[in-house]
Design a protein around this motif. Structure first.
Motif, short mmCIF file in Angstrom:
data_model
loop_
_atom_site.label_atom_id
_atom_site.label_comp_id
_atom_site.label_asym_id
_atom_site.label_seq_id
_atom_site.Cartn_x
_atom_site.Cartn_y
_atom_site.Cartn_z
N MET A 1 -5.36 6.71 -0.92
CA MET A 1 -5.42 5.46 -0.17
C MET A 1 -4.88 4.33 -1.03
N PRO A 2 -3.83 3.60 -0.57
CA PRO A 2 -3.26 2.54 -1.39
C PRO A 2 -4.20 1.34 -1.48
N ALA A 3 -4.16 0.66 -2.63
CA ALA A 3 -4.89 -0.60 -2.79
C ALA A 3 -4.16 -1.68 -2.01
N LEU A 4 -4.92 -2.65 -1.51
CA LEU A 4 -4.35 -3.68 -0.64
C LEU A 4 -4.62 -5.07 -1.18
N SER A 5 -3.57 -5.86 -1.27
CA SER A 5 -3.69 -7.28 -1.61
C SER A 5 -3.61 -8.10 -0.33
N ILE A 6 -4.58 -8.98 -0.13
CA ILE A 6 -4.48 -9.97 0.95
C ILE A 6 -3.95 -11.25 0.34
N VAL A 7 -2.87 -11.77 0.92
CA VAL A 7 -2.16 -12.92 0.37
C VAL A 7 -2.19 -14.06 1.39
N ILE A 8 -2.56 -15.26 0.93
CA ILE A 8 -2.66 -16.43 1.79
C ILE A 8 -1.99 -17.60 1.08
N ILE B 1 -7.06 -1.78 10.14
CA ILE B 1 -6.41 -1.87 8.82
C ILE B 1 -6.92 -0.76 7.91
N GLY B 2 -8.23 -0.49 7.98
CA GLY B 2 -8.80 0.60 7.18
C GLY B 2 -8.22 1.94 7.56
N VAL B 3 -8.00 2.17 8.85
CA VAL B 3 -7.41 3.42 9.33
C VAL B 3 -5.99 3.58 8.78
N VAL B 4 -5.22 2.48 8.81
CA VAL B 4 -3.85 2.53 8.31
C VAL B 4 -3.84 2.78 6.80
N LYS B 5 -4.75 2.15 6.08
CA LYS B 5 -4.80 2.37 4.63
C LYS B 5 -5.03 3.85 4.31
N ALA B 6 -5.82 4.51 5.13
CA ALA B 6 -6.12 5.92 4.90
C ALA B 6 -4.98 6.84 5.29
N ASN B 7 -4.04 6.33 6.09
CA ASN B 7 -2.93 7.18 6.56
C ASN B 7 -1.70 6.31 6.81
N TRP B 8 -1.15 5.76 5.73
CA TRP B 8 -0.03 4.82 5.84
C TRP B 8 1.23 5.57 6.26
N GLN B 9 1.86 5.13 7.37
CA GLN B 9 3.01 5.87 7.91
C GLN B 9 4.27 5.03 8.07
N HIS B 10 4.16 3.71 8.08
CA HIS B 10 5.30 2.84 8.36
C HIS B 10 5.53 1.85 7.23
N ALA B 11 6.71 1.20 7.29
CA ALA B 11 7.02 0.17 6.29
C ALA B 11 6.20 -1.09 6.52
N ALA B 12 5.83 -1.35 7.77
CA ALA B 12 5.07 -2.55 8.12
C ALA B 12 4.36 -2.35 9.45
N ASP C 1 4.46 -2.83 3.16
CA ASP C 1 4.77 -2.36 1.81
C ASP C 1 5.91 -3.23 1.31
N ARG C 2 5.63 -4.06 0.30
CA ARG C 2 6.62 -5.05 -0.13
C ARG C 2 7.89 -4.42 -0.70
N ARG C 3 7.86 -3.15 -1.03
CA ARG C 3 9.04 -2.48 -1.55
C ARG C 3 10.05 -2.16 -0.45
N LEU C 4 9.63 -2.32 0.82
CA LEU C 4 10.46 -1.88 1.94
C LEU C 4 10.86 -3.01 2.88
#
Length: 255
Positions: free
Chosen positions: A1-8, A94-105, A134-137
């Motif tokens: 599961m990727p770590a997530l930064s929330i940015v404001i 968001i938690g579901v996506v973190k557990a199974n990330w499939q897209h660039a955004a 994913d900021r790399r994409l």
């Protein structure tokens, strides 16, 4: 599961930022606030809620969001505005996506509160924005206003379920004040793009269509007085944008 930064990104958001931060739950592995040297209690409130604060002079919406994205500790980013609040359903998604990330955004839907009324028509809902990425994409793109996140060619995007509650304007006066500011910026953007021709079509018919489209065809009338106000002020904004462009006053400071 990727770590997530929330940015404001913030500037003088003491009226909104606590509500935003309190609704994050356990979604974030880091909360980063990039502040444009606020003169109110914004920075103090952010630090009280455990956010890491970086101060950076405002360089434009696109530049500021790209700078903030680059300052995050982790590659996976959720970008929020200070006047937005995550609902429980959206946090779960968001938690579901973190557990199974499939897209660039991933895009989220925004439900806007306008002067105390939740607006579901007139083109204001679901108002989807790409905010989890994913900021790399990808990268934030645009000129002066209407910034948008764009993924690299060939990358895919998905959708989150649940709404972000968007507390936009608390008064008609605030809406008009912001409209004056944003129409100046938009007129400047048009000038930079070389789109300087302004006719009666732009000054009369485009504002009229803006009102009819939002209030009638997009069912803005179902939102009552809020829908009428949004349609009327939005139409006025179209006129202002082209009037400022025609008179060469797009660079004048908004009051």
């Amino acid at each position: 599961m990727p770590a997530l930064s929330i940015v404001i990104i913030t500037f003088n958001e003491e009226a909104n930022i606590a509500r935003c931060l309190q609704a994050l739950g356990n979604v974030a592995d880091e909360v980063l606030v990039v502040d444009s040297f606020s003169t109110d209690r914004t920075v103090e409130i952010c630090r009280l809620h455990g956010a890491r604060v970086v101060q950076h002079a405002f360089a434009g919406y696109v530049e500021q969001k790209n700078f903030a994205t680059d300052q995050a500790k982790f590659d996976h980013i959720l970008q929020l505005d200070a006047d937005e609040v995550l609902t429980a359903e959206l946090r779960h998604s968001i938690g579901v996506v973190k557990a199974n990330w499939q897209h660039a955004a991933y895009s989220l839907a925004r439900l806007t509160n306008y002067c105390g009324t939740w607006v579901r028509h007139g083109g204001w809902y679901p108002d989807r924005k790409l905010r989890l990425y994913d900021r790399r994409l990808g990268r934030w793109q645009g000129l002066l206003l209407h910034e948008r996140y764009e993924v690299q060619l060939g990358q895919t995007t998905g959708q989150l379920t649940g709404d972000a509650l968007h507390y936009s304007y608390h008064s008609i006066a605030q809406h008009i004040s912001q409209l004056n500011k944003f129409t100046s910026i938009t007129a400047q953007e048009l000038a930079l793009r070389g789109k300087t021709r302004v006719t009666l079509f732009h000054l009369l018919l485009k504002p009229l269509w803006k009102f009819v489209h939002g209030y009638v065809f997009r069912l803005g009338f179902l939102d009552g007085f809020a829908g009428l106000s949004i349609a009327a002020i939005s139409a006025w904004g179209v006129f202002l944008k082209f009037a400022k462009l025609k008179t060469g006053t797009q660079n004048a400071p908004a009051v």
